[in-house]
Design an enzyme around this catalytic site. Sequence first.
Site, PDB file in Angstrom:
ATOM      1  N   HIS A   1       0.803  -1.225   0.000  1.00 56.33           N
ATOM      2  CA  HIS A   1       0.000   0.000   0.000  1.00 56.33           C
ATOM      3  C   HIS A   1       0.835   1.275   0.000  1.00 56.33           C
ATOM      4  CE1 HIS A   1      -4.139  -1.495   0.507  1.00 56.33           C
ATOM      5  NE2 HIS A   1      -3.623  -2.452   1.247  1.00 56.33           N
TER       6      HIS A   1
ATOM      7  N   LYS B   1      -8.866  13.216   4.107  1.00 53.29           N
ATOM      8  CA  LYS B   1      -7.969  12.055   4.076  1.00 53.29           C
ATOM      9  C   LYS B   1      -6.985  12.190   5.231  1.00 53.29           C
ATOM     10  CE  LYS B   1      -6.870  13.213  -0.137  1.00 53.29           C
ATOM     11  NZ  LYS B   1      -7.125  11.938  -0.783  1.00 53.29           N
ATOM     12  N   ARG B   2      -6.226  11.159   5.459  1.00 54.55           N
ATOM     13  CA  ARG B   2      -5.204  11.205   6.500  1.00 54.55           C
ATOM     14  C   ARG B   2      -4.269  12.390   6.265  1.00 54.55           C
ATOM     15  NH1 ARG B   2      -0.300   8.218   6.539  1.00 54.55           N
ATOM     16  NH2 ARG B   2      -1.003   7.233   4.607  1.00 54.55           N
TER      17      ARG B   2
ATOM     18  N   LYS C   1       0.298  13.962   0.922  1.00 51.70           N
ATOM     19  CA  LYS C   1      -1.055  14.252   0.445  1.00 51.70           C
ATOM     20  C   LYS C   1      -1.263  15.749   0.218  1.00 51.70           C
ATOM     21  CE  LYS C   1      -2.931  10.112   2.666  1.00 51.70           C
ATOM     22  NZ  LYS C   1      -3.389   9.357   1.487  1.00 51.70           N
TER      23      LYS C   1
ATOM     24  N   THR D   1      -8.794   5.941  -2.287  1.00 48.32           N
ATOM     25  CA  THR D   1     -10.177   5.482  -2.473  1.00 48.32           C
ATOM     26  C   THR D   1     -11.152   6.629  -2.230  1.00 48.32           C
ATOM     27  OG1 THR D   1     -10.194   4.663  -0.188  1.00 48.32           O
ATOM     28  CG2 THR D   1      -9.758   3.057  -1.930  1.00 48.32           C
TER      29      THR D   1
ATOM     30  N   LYS E   1     -14.835   7.589  -4.093  1.00 54.20           N
ATOM     31  CA  LYS E   1     -16.102   7.874  -3.389  1.00 54.20           C
ATOM     32  C   LYS E   1     -16.663   9.228  -3.816  1.00 54.20           C
ATOM     33  CE  LYS E   1     -14.110   5.318   0.415  1.00 54.20           C
ATOM     34  NZ  LYS E   1     -13.186   5.474   1.551  1.00 54.20           N
TER      35      LYS E   1
END
Length: 864
Positions: A407, A598-599, A604, A706, A710
């Site tokens: 991952h 998100k985290r 990110k 993901t 969504k």
Amino acid sequence: MPPVVKPSTPRVSEPAQPSRLPLPAANPAELASTAPFAPLIYTAIHHPKGSTDNPTEVMRSLIQRHLVSTLARHTGSATPRDWWVATSLAVRDGIHERMIATQAVHNIHNVRRVYYFSLEYLIGRLFGNNLLATGQYEAAKEALESLGQDFEHIRDAEVDMGLGNGGLGRLAACFLDSLATLDYPALGYGIYYEFGLFKQAFINGHQMEHPDNWILFGDPWEVVRPEYTQQVQLYGRVENVFDDRGNYRPRWVDTKTLLGVPHDIPIAGYGTETVNLLRLWSSKATEDFDLAAFNSGGYVEAVREKAVGETVSKVLYPNDKTENGKELRLVQQYFFVACSLRDILRRHFRTPGNSWDNFAEKVSVQLNDTHPAVAILELMRILLDEQNIAWETAWDVTTRTFAYTNHTLLPEALEKWSVALFQRVLPRHLQIIYDINARVMHAVEIQWPGDNEKKRVCSLIDESGGKGVRMANLAVVGCHAVNGVAELHTALLKKHLFPEFDLLYPGKFQNKTNGITPRRWLLKSNPRLSAMITGRIGDGWIRDLDLLRGLEKFAGDAEFQSEFMAIKRANKADLAAVIKSECGVDVSPDALFDVQIKRLHEYKRQHLNLLHIMALYRRLLQNPGLDVVPRVFIFAAKAAPGYDLAKNIIRAINVIGARINTDARIGGKLKVAFLPNYRVSLAEKIIPAADLSEQISTAGKEASGTGNMKLALNGALTIGTLDGANVEIREEVGDENIFIFGMTVDEVEALRAKGYKPWDLYHHDEELRAIVDWLGSDYFTPGEHGAFGALHGSLLHGGDPFMVLADFRAYCDCQAKVDRAYRDTAGWARMAILNTARVGKFSSDRTIREYANDIWKLSPVPIR
């Protein structure tokens, strides 16, 4: 020394031996046909005395019965939680019936099963999901309303299960849903965390962590199975002994023992009778109470062993900045895989005729990232030490049993444990690591004679900066299949992360692009849009997301566009109320809702988003009449407790956002909301309301994502880099229906090789320089100089490792395109509709079918 046994060419030096484990005999009740008992259970549950065939009346009767008989509550004094528990138990009755039937059929036919090993499962709430899966949603709603209860109020009494954190855990939850819905025999295994990760709150913009005691008052969905409690050994030492034939038989002695108690959560498939299990282990001490110590006044000492034993399953991801934290994480990982493997062995050997000969034909174990990779060593230990099976045979069984999902592309995120820690906690397993590594080195020598660099890279032991055990290398070597989670991610795995292993084990690496369950992320979370879709194309999309393509013909229809955008606005109005309640910020549902959820991690790039917000704010301050589309920037994210820079980014967004929100000079054109305590139930409120989906990671750093799937499914347009699954989303929705910006993977690599210099960008872009300087000042934190020093320093003095400054201008230009596109109401509606219509590929049902066909060799087993 013999080479490593590769799954494609197994070598067996000795016939597999039958089980020598002291396993229980087959339980006749578990192997019995479902025929004799299923009608009795159905009659008792679905037709209680005095009831009718009306589903609402049946549900009403069951709720009342559980309220009185199980909870001992009168309808007049029952709390919302009482009503929620009673209704959950009413639904659970039928789910348990299906669960018993499912397990019986699987046992009768001795089916091949997949066992999913994951350290986290971000399940969220089960109430609505289970009502939908069992077809009882409307009956439960009508029953509660007929009893004078507010269904939405009752539903909100449920808390999110504290069993996961980010995308990895949510992926595991989506997979369990798809496995059951598609009738695949499967069990999930993990840890029953008492406190989960943490509850997040903000004080003066700072992230504050509080215990998330989600099971304080129990949970109606779980069933405790004390009869399947397992014992786990830890610590101790290895004693070198020989048997009566002179064979070396190492013995693990002087160990400490923990008990693992299983808690089962049924996972009901949608539109099917299959109910699989998620089995989670809670840790207990073997000796709970020292009576002598208690009687002598040592009250704390009396329960010390109990406290230590239960620590293992207390918290998800304990802070590993300390040595104690690192040790606890390793103990957690071994505890859950040791319990799970023992449980798998119990299940396998209770069936007459099963043996080690057919173990790998009946058992497939999927490792969700490297957290459960120690399971490879544990199975080898059982085979070698407890079963006295020859090394080559044991290795053949092991490699054919396990498969591994990677991952991450970040080398620093690949798990590595110090050899000293491994020696202390799992001394016998460390010996096995060295045995495996010796064979790996032999295989590398055959492949690349005399190439010590190849040996260094492939070794399970990292020799740089203190010896460490490389868990990713162990997972690659010990599994018959390794998969990435997006096409780009898998290509980069083979090119950069594991190129030597890709050559050493041809065909082992493959791609399985992630997916999401449409039952949770559209049907449940966005009922308005779901009803509209079903009204146009029927409800087949719920189990076959590709059928959403049927919406394409409506994309240009003005009436459909108007209805679609009216639903989006209603969802935005709902979220605006949440923002007001949680953040105290008034926002307009007519503004563009720009969402990044998100985290919180540097790669990110939430801080790139922040720099753009600051740029817009500065432009408006200098020109209050500037024509910009009003925007609400919505964040939700948790930072790991020990990740100081990520926590500094959170504070910067909160503090700067608060200044923007209260600055009358910009006329409310910009608003910033950072919703606290991000979780599944909150995501279900944000995602249906999003207009723009921020997927802006540095190209080559995000494995898949993901959240991007969504949000696109719910009609949000993506602004993103060509990273992870964004590449495939663009292929599906079309270039004209997505906003792509920034450097590609190749360009990132070229710039890094050339020598990336953020200072050059800082000096050559006046607006960027002003914003970065503004961030580094105390303008937003008067009297608190250097409040954002960690963030400011990372962009310049820290070398900007994720190239935020390099992509800043392209990002701002792309956001300007978003602004122009949003003004064209019909054009935006068309793009949003086509996003929903064209992302059927990203259903977790498709992903699971690919795993089942290509890796697990698993067939569906419908329950009739």
